[in-house]
Write a protein that holds these residues in place. Structure first.
Motif, PDB file in Angstrom:
ATOM      1  N   ALA A   1      -6.281   3.539  -6.817  1.00  0.00           N
ATOM      2  CA  ALA A   1      -5.594   4.710  -6.274  1.00  0.00           C
ATOM      3  C   ALA A   1      -6.669   5.708  -5.861  1.00  0.00           C
ATOM      4  CB  ALA A   1      -4.682   5.320  -7.330  1.00  0.00           C
ATOM      5  N   ILE A   2      -6.676   6.054  -4.579  1.00  0.00           N
ATOM      6  CA  ILE A   2      -7.704   6.957  -4.063  1.00  0.00           C
ATOM      7  C   ILE A   2      -7.045   8.294  -3.773  1.00  0.00           C
ATOM      8  CG2 ILE A   2      -9.534   7.155  -2.309  1.00  0.00           C
ATOM      9  CD1 ILE A   2      -9.664   4.287  -3.053  1.00  0.00           C
TER      10      ILE A   2
ATOM     11  N   GLU B   1      -9.258   5.889  -8.945  1.00  0.00           N
ATOM     12  CA  GLU B   1      -8.938   5.252 -10.222  1.00  0.00           C
ATOM     13  C   GLU B   1      -8.682   3.790  -9.940  1.00  0.00           C
ATOM     14  OE1 GLU B   1      -7.155   8.904 -12.841  1.00  0.00           O
ATOM     15  OE2 GLU B   1      -5.711   7.498 -11.988  1.00  0.00           O
ATOM     16  N   SER B   2      -9.344   2.935 -10.692  1.00  0.00           N
ATOM     17  CA  SER B   2      -9.238   1.529 -10.335  1.00  0.00           C
ATOM     18  C   SER B   2      -9.244   0.634 -11.564  1.00  0.00           C
ATOM     19  CB  SER B   2     -10.405   1.169  -9.413  1.00  0.00           C
ATOM     20  OG  SER B   2     -10.154  -0.054  -8.783  1.00  0.00           O
TER      21      SER B   2
ATOM     22  N   ILE C   1       0.881  -1.162   0.000  1.00  0.00           N
ATOM     23  CA  ILE C   1       0.000   0.000   0.000  1.00  0.00           C
ATOM     24  C   ILE C   1       0.924   1.219   0.000  1.00  0.00           C
ATOM     25  CG2 ILE C   1      -1.739   1.256   1.360  1.00  0.00           C
ATOM     26  CD1 ILE C   1      -2.400  -1.580   2.596  1.00  0.00           C
ATOM     27  N   ARG C   2       0.616   2.186  -0.833  1.00  0.00           N
ATOM     28  CA  ARG C   2       1.496   3.349  -0.914  1.00  0.00           C
ATOM     29  C   ARG C   2       0.757   4.636  -0.592  1.00  0.00           C
ATOM     30  NH1 ARG C   2       6.327   2.308  -3.194  1.00  0.00           N
ATOM     31  NH2 ARG C   2       6.338   0.171  -3.964  1.00  0.00           N
ATOM     32  N   LEU C   3       1.467   5.516   0.091  1.00  0.00           N
ATOM     33  CA  LEU C   3       0.919   6.848   0.342  1.00  0.00           C
ATOM     34  C   LEU C   3       1.768   7.830  -0.459  1.00  0.00           C
ATOM     35  CD1 LEU C   3       0.562   6.754   4.246  1.00  0.00           C
ATOM     36  CD2 LEU C   3      -1.068   6.009   2.517  1.00  0.00           C
TER      37      LEU C   3
ATOM     38  N   VAL D   1      -3.796   7.264  -1.742  1.00  0.00           N
ATOM     39  CA  VAL D   1      -3.562   5.938  -1.161  1.00  0.00           C
ATOM     40  C   VAL D   1      -3.709   4.921  -2.293  1.00  0.00           C
ATOM     41  CG1 VAL D   1      -4.325   4.254   0.554  1.00  0.00           C
ATOM     42  CG2 VAL D   1      -4.609   6.705   1.008  1.00  0.00           C
ATOM     43  N   THR D   2      -2.634   4.226  -2.589  1.00  0.00           N
ATOM     44  CA  THR D   2      -2.651   3.293  -3.720  1.00  0.00           C
ATOM     45  C   THR D   2      -2.472   1.864  -3.231  1.00  0.00           C
ATOM     46  OG1 THR D   2      -1.509   5.005  -4.968  1.00  0.00           O
ATOM     47  CG2 THR D   2      -1.556   2.818  -5.955  1.00  0.00           C
TER      48      THR D   2
END
Ligand code: ADP
Length: 634
Positions: A170-171, A137-138, A62-64, A75-76
């Motif tokens: 990705a939010i 985006e998903s 999980i990436r910030l 948040v990806t």
């Protein structure tokens, strides 16, 4: 592009989020991370049966990321992603209806009682507490196209195709402008994000990474004052990834347990008790168990399934393992992690698994001990717990022919006549008089009503305590127990009070023998409803009371006949007791001797009706009673 509307209930929740004055807005990050982690779990599970969809386990993350100029936080995840349809269904509506019902009930209090918001796993929408625009985006597993969901709040959302190479979501949150009270810009700082991840999401078992800026000494630059520094970017993993239950209990703060519990078991309240245990010996396992404060909303429905999550060395192998909990502890939530269980064990095999049985036994003992400790160390919390789950424990005592007596008998509380306090059987026995041979109890609808029973007054007058049973199951549980610590149980309404001296007993026996004709006539007048009428010396100043003979008491009759099923109605053998020392006894004898049979018959019927009222029952024929009373007055 056309804007689509949120469903009504989602819109309401959204309004609450947007206008929220809740001070713990920070929980939005926990919610987004936990969604991301669930999405990766889903992809991981699918990859177990379909190699094509997976990544190597180490690549899941999980990436910030932040963009300070654009004021965005992203948040990806590389989890399962969502199709266009899923974006609509999942983000356009509220997933958990139970949560929504709860919120609905409280919708009037949105501004005052905003605490609810933070306590709930409100999920995705909580992001609207800090952002005025959200873009998701998903790209779903196996999908050719990715989609972008965009919303600026309550007026709706759009969904359109977009470019996104990798599977996952990705939010992006466009943070609100800072106000005097709220510095939303704080969520652009890596130290603040690190702090939040540590606080709420430390145990998430995928790395939560972020590129952070650090500073270092320039290579070749001088020492001391001449040193030159440069900034560089490095990737840092914020969470320790050690599952909470594997950590040492002493390292875990109360808040961490609580947010874990709320997040994982969807409760809006903190638990009444946390049980974190590590067991070694015949079997080795970690267990993290929670005793809820309130009934799960579906507890008494068929949908409610007891059970604990089961992990094998940190990997979940079963969502709800029923065999780990006995029915009477079905309210316990939590998980068990053991290296002794195989990862590929099937449900059927588990049922016969020796290790699992051992674990279940140890867990049962642990729960029992912890509840016992709670009872002695924090009585108030225990009583609150017992109010909610006590009936469950009492059913447990009754079930399987009293087999679970040793586990449960010391966890049960009853209201007691002494100061109207809740007491345990142990406490009752400890304060028993030396000559007292039995534990007295009385049954009825309410404590107040039981307290007024003539028989209860008689026992209390002898300085002895009476347990008040107001739950349907109480008397059944007590009968199943048969005895506690060598003491039998006596229902005060069964004519076996045994308070009288031998002389008194002899006297009442003679009294009954001498008045045999009168008593038989009274019984006949009342009819089938009573099996006997007798004089009693144990009713204090009260004229009458009801008692019962045999196995079935009046209360048990009530309970059994409430149960569904036609016919086969159970009947208690009801006895009308008339106080031998009351003026009414003399009156009856005189009238009977004078041949006033009709009057005696009418008085008998009135007395029987009175006794039913005292016992908390309705009168069989109110019109007849009314006429009879008038007849006696006039
Ligand atoms: P909850 O997570 O409690 O079900 P949310 O409102 O947080 O409720 O999310 C709604 C649904 O949206 C989730 O159940 C999930 O199906 C989907 N979802 C949310 N975030 C993601 C994500 N990052 N990846 C895939 N699906 C997601």
């Amino acid at each position: 592009m056309d804007k689509k509307q949120f469903r009504t209930e989602s819109k309401k929740l959204l309004d609450m989020m947007i206008n929220s004055i809740y001070t713990h807005k920070e929980i939005f990050l926990r919610e987004l991370i936990s969604n991301a982690s669930d999405a990766i779990d889903k992809r991981y599970y699918r990859s177990l049966s379909d190699n094509a969809v997976g990544l190597s386990r180490d690549d899941y993350a999980i990436r910030l990321a932040v963009d300070k100029d654009a004021r965005t936080l992203t948040v990806t995840d590389n989890g399962c992603g969502m199709t266009a349809e899923e974006l609509e269904n999942n983000l356009g509506t509220i997933a958990r209806s139970g949560s929504f019902d709860f919120k609905n009930e409280h919708s009037e209090e949105t501004t005052e009682n905003v605490d609810i918001i933070g306590q709930f796993g409100v999920g995705f929408y909580s992001a609207f507490m800090v952002a005025d625009k959200i873009v998701v985006e998903s790209r779903a597993i196996g999908a050719d196209t990715a989609f972008r969901w965009t919303s600026e709040g309550a007026d709706g959302y759009t969904v359109e195709p977009c470019d996104k190479g990798e599977v996952g979501s990705a939010i992006t949150l466009y943070l609100k402008a800072d106000t005097d009270d709220e510095k939303y810009g704080d969520y652009l700082n890596d130290y603040r994000l690190r702090e939040l991840v540590k606080k709420y999401s430390d145990y998430i078992h995928y790395p939560i990474r972020m590129d952070v800026e650090r500073s270092r000494k320039k290579e070749g630059s001088g020492e001391g004052e001449n040193a030159e520094y440069e900034t560089y970017t490095a990737e840092e993993t914020f969470n320790s990834m050690v599952p909470l239950w594997r950590k040492n209990a002493s390292e875990i703060g109360e808040e961490e347990y609580e947010s874990f519990y709320r997040d994982k078991f969807f409760d809006f309240e903190k638990p009444a008790r946390v049980i974190h245990t590590h067991s070694e010996g015949a079997t080795t396992f970690d267990a993290l168990l929670f005793i809820p404060k309130h009934l799960p909303y579906d507890f008494y429905t068929k949908e409610y399934k007891k059970g604990l999550q089961l992990y094998s060395s940190g990997v979940m192998i079963m969502e709800k393992c029923e065999d780990l909990l006995p029915d009477y502890f079905s309210f316990v939530k939590g998980l068990v992690d053991s290296a002794d269980l195989s990862l590929n064990i099937s449900r059927e095999m588990l049922q016969h698994d020796r290790q699992l049985k051992l674990i279940a036994k140890t867990i049962e003992k642990k729960i029992k001990n912890e509840l016992g400790k709670l009872m002695s160390s924090d009585r108030e919390t225990y009583e609150a717990f017992f109010k909610v789950f006590g009936t469950q424990l009492k059913y447990g005592l009754y079930s399987d022919y009293g087999m679970h007596k040793d586990v449960l008998q010391d966890l049960i509380l009853f209201a007691s006549s002494r100061e109207m306090k809740m007491i345990s059987l142990k406490e009752y026995v400890a304060s028993m008089k030396e000559e007292q041979k039995t534990v007295y109890y009385a049954c009825g609808e309410t404590v107040e009503q039981i307290d007024m029973l003539p028989q209860v007054e008689a026992v209390k007058d002898h300085g002895m305590e009476v347990l008040y049973c107001t739950d349907d199951v109480d008397e059944f549980a007590i009968q199943m127990l048969r005895e506690y610590d060598g003491k039998t149980f006596t229902n005060v309404c069964t004519g076996k009070l045994d308070l009288a001296t031998d002389e008194e007993k002899e006297a009442i026996k003679t009294e009954n023998e001498n008045a045999a004709d009168l008593l038989a006539f009274m019984k006949e007048s009342i009819g089938e409803s009573v099996s006997n009428v007798r004089f009693s010396g144990e009713l204090k100043n009260h004229p009458v009371a009801l008692a019962s003979e045999g196995e079935i008491s009046v209360e048990m009759e009530k309970v059994l006949n409430k149960m569904p099923g036609e016919g086969n109605k159970v009947k208690a053998a009801v006895v009308l007791e008339v106080n031998a020392d009351h003026a009414i006894a003399e009156k009856l004898k005189t009238l009977f001797a004078d041949g006033e049979r009709e009057k005696v018959a009418n008085i008998a019927k009135v007395l029987y009706a009175q006794a039913r009222l005292i016992g908390g029952m309705s009168i069989e024929n109110p019109t007849e009673l009314s006429d009879l009373v008038c007849g006696l007055i006039l």
